[in-house]
Design an enzyme around this catalytic site. Structure first.
Site, mmCIF file in Angstrom:
data_model
loop_
_atom_site.group_PDB
_atom_site.id
_atom_site.type_symbol
_atom_site.label_atom_id
_atom_site.label_comp_id
_atom_site.label_asym_id
_atom_site.label_seq_id
_atom_site.Cartn_x
_atom_site.Cartn_y
_atom_site.Cartn_z
ATOM 1 N N SER A 48 0.922 -1.134 0.090
ATOM 2 C CA SER A 48 0.076 0.006 -0.017
ATOM 3 C C SER A 48 0.904 1.446 -0.189
ATOM 4 O O SER A 48 1.590 1.471 -1.083
ATOM 5 C CB SER A 48 -0.763 -0.176 1.265
ATOM 6 O OG SER A 48 -2.050 0.868 1.028
ATOM 7 N N HIS A 105 -4.258 -1.714 -4.319
ATOM 8 C CA HIS A 105 -5.780 -2.081 -4.016
ATOM 9 C C HIS A 105 -6.366 -1.747 -5.404
ATOM 10 O O HIS A 105 -7.569 -1.748 -5.417
ATOM 11 C CB HIS A 105 -6.211 -1.232 -3.098
ATOM 12 C CG HIS A 105 -5.623 -1.077 -1.752
ATOM 13 N ND1 HIS A 105 -5.091 -2.133 -0.812
ATOM 14 C CD2 HIS A 105 -4.963 -0.016 -1.159
ATOM 15 C CE1 HIS A 105 -4.367 -1.566 -0.096
ATOM 16 N NE2 HIS A 105 -4.288 -0.262 -0.092
#
Length: 248
Positions: free
Chosen positions: A129, A164
């Site tokens: 991330s 994501h």
């Protein structure tokens, strides 16, 4: 003749913080050709969250490695010790959280310069991330609330990164719009479950822990659109446990 170390980094769509199977973390360790690599977790993006640090140690203490952590919100190392510590690592693993805040804190402590030096010396840089976003020139982030382009990063990987992608609502469409309108340069979109290894700036391996997850190359297309190319990903499989020997 001196050997020039390979400059390598890995973008992760998972690992100890989200997965229980350990496949992506094992894949990271497999990239380091030493018996017990030193692995430093850098949880700056989460504000050095204690639970995140404990989860890291819980996952890596049982592996054949030497885990450590760099805390910057309660810094205990002076500049010389900080440099010695970071440059002694085989793997530097950046955690998730706020990309913008992490970059600001790193720069305040001079960690950005040390990470570049470690990278040049052959340390494998990786992260999930925000910890994937930070290595590129730019990224897609929710550091400011709504998803937005962040034209800022360490620039160790050319282009942009989006984590994501296709795994959480809004990331895919928002990233495509940013690339289409040149708010972000072309880049790499990482779905949850994927790992991507770059050597000398080139993609040299891409893996997935789930058959449906992919890595994508996203580039501006014609008439304000984008071109999205799914990359082949090697499926990671847990090693088979040896069958117990029957005793008669």
């Amino acid at each position: 003749m001196a050997v020039i170390p390979e400059r390598r980094l890995a973008l992760l769509g998972g690992g100890f913080s989200t997965d229980d199977d350990g496949l992506l973390d094992d894949w990271v360790l497999d990239q380091v050709p030493v018996p017990r690599p030193r692995v430093c977790f850098v949880p700056t993006a989460s504000g050095d969250a204690p639970a995140y640090i404990e989860r890291f140690f819980g996952a890596f203490r049982s592996r054949s490695c030497e885990p450590g952590v760099l805390r910057l919100f309660r810094r205990e190392l002076d500049d010389d010790a900080l440099r010695t510590f970071l440059l002694s690592q085989d793997v530097i693993y950046a955690g998730g959280g706020s990309t913008a805040n992490m970059l600001a804190v790193w720069r305040a402590h001079g960690v950005d310069r040390l990470l570049r030096e470690a990278f040049d010396r052959g340390t494998l840089l990786c992260g999930i991330s925000a910890g994937a976003n930070c290595w590129a020139e730019a990224s897609h982030t929710d550091s400011f609330g709504p998803l937005t382009p962040l034209p800022d990063g360490l620039g160790l990987l050319s282009g942009s990164v989006c984590p994501h992608y296709g795994s959480e609502p809004g990331w895919r469409s928002s990233y495509q719009a940013a690339v289409a309108h040149r708010a972000l340069p072309a880049g790499w979109a990482v779905e949850d479950g994927v790992g991507a290894l770059f050597t000398g700036g080139l993609l040299t391996d891409s893996v997935t822990r789930t058959p449906q997850a992919r890595l994508y190359r996203v580039e501006p297309g014609e008439e304000g659109g984008v071109e999205e190319q799914a990359m082949q990903c090697r499926l990671l499989v847990a090693p088979q446990q040896p069958a117990s020997r029957m005793k008669w």
